[in-house]
Design a protein around this motif. Structure first.
Motif, mmCIF file in Angstrom:
data_model
loop_
_atom_site.group_PDB
_atom_site.id
_atom_site.type_symbol
_atom_site.label_atom_id
_atom_site.label_comp_id
_atom_site.label_asym_id
_atom_site.label_seq_id
_atom_site.Cartn_x
_atom_site.Cartn_y
_atom_site.Cartn_z
ATOM 1 N N GLY A 154 0.816 -1.205 0.000
ATOM 2 C CA GLY A 154 0.000 0.000 0.000
ATOM 3 C C GLY A 154 0.848 1.253 0.000
ATOM 4 N N SER A 155 1.854 1.273 0.867
ATOM 5 C CA SER A 155 2.753 2.429 0.912
ATOM 6 C C SER A 155 3.765 2.394 -0.229
ATOM 7 N N GLU A 156 4.239 1.206 -0.586
ATOM 8 C CA GLU A 156 5.241 1.118 -1.650
ATOM 9 C C GLU A 156 4.674 1.560 -2.995
ATOM 10 N N ASN A 157 3.399 1.289 -3.228
ATOM 11 C CA ASN A 157 2.775 1.745 -4.480
ATOM 12 C C ASN A 157 2.733 3.264 -4.578
ATOM 13 N N MET A 158 2.807 3.929 -3.461
ATOM 14 C CA MET A 158 2.828 5.391 -3.440
ATOM 15 C C MET A 158 4.280 5.893 -3.395
ATOM 16 N N SER A 159 5.039 5.523 -4.411
ATOM 17 C CA SER A 159 6.439 5.929 -4.553
ATOM 18 C C SER A 159 6.568 6.769 -5.814
ATOM 19 N N PHE A 160 7.295 7.870 -5.704
ATOM 20 C CA PHE A 160 7.362 8.809 -6.816
ATOM 21 C C PHE A 160 8.774 9.368 -6.933
ATOM 22 N N MET A 161 9.180 9.603 -8.178
ATOM 23 C CA MET A 161 10.515 10.137 -8.406
ATOM 24 C C MET A 161 10.479 11.044 -9.625
ATOM 25 N N LYS A 162 11.215 12.150 -9.562
ATOM 26 C CA LYS A 162 11.267 13.080 -10.696
ATOM 27 C C LYS A 162 12.654 13.688 -10.799
ATOM 28 N N MET A 163 13.116 13.821 -12.024
ATOM 29 C CA MET A 163 14.388 14.487 -12.265
ATOM 30 C C MET A 163 14.115 15.973 -12.451
ATOM 31 N N LEU A 164 14.125 16.693 -11.329
ATOM 32 C CA LEU A 164 14.021 18.140 -11.406
ATOM 33 C C LEU A 164 15.316 18.709 -11.983
ATOM 34 N N VAL A 165 15.285 19.970 -12.356
ATOM 35 C CA VAL A 165 16.492 20.662 -12.814
ATOM 36 C C VAL A 165 16.857 21.696 -11.753
ATOM 37 N N PRO A 166 18.110 22.130 -11.717
ATOM 38 C CA PRO A 166 18.518 23.078 -10.677
ATOM 39 C C PRO A 166 17.643 24.328 -10.602
ATOM 40 N N ALA A 167 17.117 24.777 -11.737
ATOM 41 C CA ALA A 167 16.283 25.987 -11.737
ATOM 42 C C ALA A 167 15.001 25.794 -10.937
ATOM 43 N N ASP A 168 14.560 24.537 -10.732
ATOM 44 C CA ASP A 168 13.363 24.286 -9.918
ATOM 45 C C ASP A 168 13.594 24.634 -8.449
ATOM 46 N N GLY A 169 14.834 24.529 -8.004
ATOM 47 C CA GLY A 169 15.202 24.941 -6.658
ATOM 48 C C GLY A 169 14.481 24.192 -5.543
ATOM 49 N N VAL A 170 14.579 24.726 -4.351
ATOM 50 C CA VAL A 170 13.954 24.117 -3.176
ATOM 51 C C VAL A 170 12.437 24.153 -3.299
ATOM 52 N N ILE A 173 11.207 21.154 -5.038
ATOM 53 C CA ILE A 173 11.207 19.969 -4.175
ATOM 54 C C ILE A 173 9.967 19.970 -3.288
ATOM 55 N N LYS A 174 9.688 21.103 -2.672
ATOM 56 C CA LYS A 174 8.511 21.204 -1.795
ATOM 57 C C LYS A 174 7.231 20.891 -2.561
ATOM 58 N N ARG A 175 7.100 21.463 -3.738
ATOM 59 C CA ARG A 175 5.895 21.262 -4.539
ATOM 60 C C ARG A 175 5.724 19.786 -4.900
ATOM 61 N N PHE A 176 6.815 19.160 -5.316
ATOM 62 C CA PHE A 176 6.758 17.748 -5.701
ATOM 63 C C PHE A 176 6.303 16.877 -4.527
ATOM 64 N N VAL A 177 6.908 17.085 -3.349
ATOM 65 C CA VAL A 177 6.569 16.263 -2.178
ATOM 66 C C VAL A 177 5.104 16.464 -1.794
ATOM 67 N N HIS A 264 24.807 15.724 -9.951
ATOM 68 C CA HIS A 264 25.397 16.341 -11.143
ATOM 69 C C HIS A 264 25.005 17.822 -11.213
ATOM 70 N N ILE A 265 25.844 18.631 -11.832
ATOM 71 C CA ILE A 265 25.586 20.069 -11.900
ATOM 72 C C ILE A 265 24.298 20.418 -12.643
ATOM 73 N N THR A 266 23.809 19.519 -13.501
ATOM 74 C CA THR A 266 22.582 19.817 -14.239
ATOM 75 C C THR A 266 21.391 18.999 -13.748
ATOM 76 N N CYS A 267 21.547 18.357 -12.580
ATOM 77 C CA CYS A 267 20.465 17.518 -12.037
ATOM 78 C C CYS A 267 19.993 18.055 -10.686
ATOM 79 N N ASN A 268 18.760 17.715 -10.354
ATOM 80 C CA ASN A 268 18.236 17.956 -9.004
ATOM 81 C C ASN A 268 17.133 16.938 -8.724
ATOM 82 N N PRO A 269 17.499 15.641 -8.689
ATOM 83 C CA PRO A 269 16.472 14.611 -8.512
ATOM 84 C C PRO A 269 15.836 14.641 -7.133
ATOM 85 N N VAL A 270 14.558 14.272 -7.087
ATOM 86 C CA VAL A 270 13.850 14.178 -5.814
ATOM 87 C C VAL A 270 12.934 12.956 -5.867
#
Length: 296
Positions: A154-170, A173-177, A264-270
Motif C-alpha cells: 500500500g505504501s510502496e505503491n505510493m512511490s514517486f521520483m522526478k528528475m528536477l532541474v537546478p532551476a526548480d530549486g527548493v 522539491i517542496k511542490r513535488f513532495v 550532477h551540476i545539471t540535475c536535481n532529482p527528488v
C-alpha cells in the motif's frame, strides 16, 4: 581483521528469520509513542476511533503474538559490515535469503512475492533479486548490523521520483513532495512516515527516500538546511487534513525524513517513498563470538 567462524552464517540465518517474524508483530516503540501522542491531540471523532483501532492492533501484536497486518511486505535488509570483519559476502547473502525463507515456512507467513509477468509465487517470500539487500561498510568496527524492513505494498505503491532541474530549486522539491502526498490520500495507510530523497542519480535518490523512512521518529537530518526542510514539509503535510486512513484529522504524517547525496551540476532529482503508520522494522547487531543485540 577478525575471522568469522562457519557458525556465524548459521547465526545470521537464524537472526534474519526472527527479524522478519518479530517485525510484523512488535511495532517500534518510537512509532507507538508517536501514534499515542497523535491520538491524544486528535480533535476529529472519526480519527480518534481509527487511532484507537491502531493502538488495539499494536497491543494485540505485542501481547498475543499476532501479526499486526496481513501484508508481510517486500523483505528489505540494510546491512552494515564492520571493516574489521572478514566475511564471505556470498555466504552472507545466502544466509539472509535462507532466513527469509525459513520465516515464511516456519511461522508461517503469507508469501507476498511473485514474478512480475507470470505472477508466480514460490511461497518463500523470495525470488529473483528478492530479498533486497543493501550493503554498506563501517570502518573500525567488528559488528554486523542488520536492519530489516518488510515494506508493504500500500505504501510502496505510493512511490514517486522526478528528475528536477537546478532551476526548480527548493520550491520545486517542496511542490513535488506535497503534490504526491496529497495525491496519495488514503492509499498508503496514513498517518505515514514520508521519506524524501534528494540528489544523487535516479536510482540512488529513490533508495535514499526509502532509507529515510527507516530512521527513528524524531531524529533530524544533521544538515541544518535539510532539517529545516523536514520541519517545513512536516507542518505543511499535517495541515492538509487528510488524517488517518484519509478520513480527516490533524495527523497525516508522523514524520518527514530527508536523506541526500551530492549530484550532477545539471540535475536535481527528488523522490518520495512513504511508509504506512506501522513503520515496521527490526534491527540486530551480531559479533563473531556469537553475541546478538536486538533492537529497532
Amino acid at each position: 581483521m577478525m575471522e568469522t567462524p562457519d557458525s556465524f552464517y548459521a547465526l545470521v540465518e537464524n537472526v534474519c528469520r526472527d527479524l522478519y517474524i518479530q517485525s510484523l508483530k512488535e511495532i517500534p516503540p518510537d512509532v507507538v509513542e508517536a501514534i499515542r501522542r497523535a491520538a491524544k491531540t486528535e480533535t476529529k471523532e472519526v480519527a480518534k476511533r481509527i487511532f484507537s483501532h491502531y493502538i488495539k492492533s499494536i497491543e494485540l501484536g505485542r501481547d498475543e503474538n499476532m501479526i499486526v497486518c496481513q501484508d508481510t511486505g517486500i523483505p528489505i535488509y540494510w546491512v552494515e559490515i564492520g571493516g574489521n570483519l572478514r566475511l564471505d559476502g556470498a555466504r552472507l547473502t545466502e544466509a539472509i535469503i535462507r532466513g527469509t525463507e525459513r520465516a515464511t515456512h516456519e511461522h508461517p507467513l503469507r508469501s507476498s512475492i511473485v514474478s512480475p509477468i507470470k505472477r508466480e509465487n514460490r511461497q518463500t517470500s523470495t525470488g529473483q533479486r528478492i530479498p533486497i539487500i543493501h550493503y554498506d561498510f563501517v570502518s573500525d568496527s567488528d559488528v554486523l548490523d542488520i536492519l530489516f524492513m518488510p515494506k508493504g505494498s500500500g505504501s510502496e505503491n505510493m512511490s514517486f521520483m522526478k528528475m528536477l532541474v537546478p532551476a526548480d530549486g527548493v520550491n520545486g522539491i517542496k511542490r513535488f513532495v506535497l503534490e504526491h502526498v496529497v495525491g496519495a490520500g488514503a492509499k498508503p495507510c496514513p498517518p505515514t512516515i514520508v521519506g524524501v530523497g534528494i540528489g544523487g542519480s535516479s536510482d540512488l535518490c529513490m533508495t535514499l527516500a526509502k532509507k529515510a523512512t527507516a530512521r527513528p521518529l524524531g531524529s533530524k537530518n544533521p544538515d541544518p538546511d535539510m532539517a529545516a526542510l523536514e520541519t517545513e514539509l512536516f507542518e505543511a503535510i499535517n495541515q492538509t487534513g487528510i488524517g488517518p486512513q484519509g478520513l480527516g484529522g490533524n495527523t497525516t504524517a508522523l514524520a518527514v525524513h530527508i536523506e541526500s547525496a551530492w549530484t550532477h551540476i545539471t540535475c536535481n532529482p527528488v523522490a518520495v517513498n512513504m511508509q504506512c503508520w506501522r513503520a515496521e522494522r527490526r534491527r540486530a547487531k551480531l559479533w563473531p563470538d556469537g553475541k546478538v543485540e536486538l533492537g529497532f
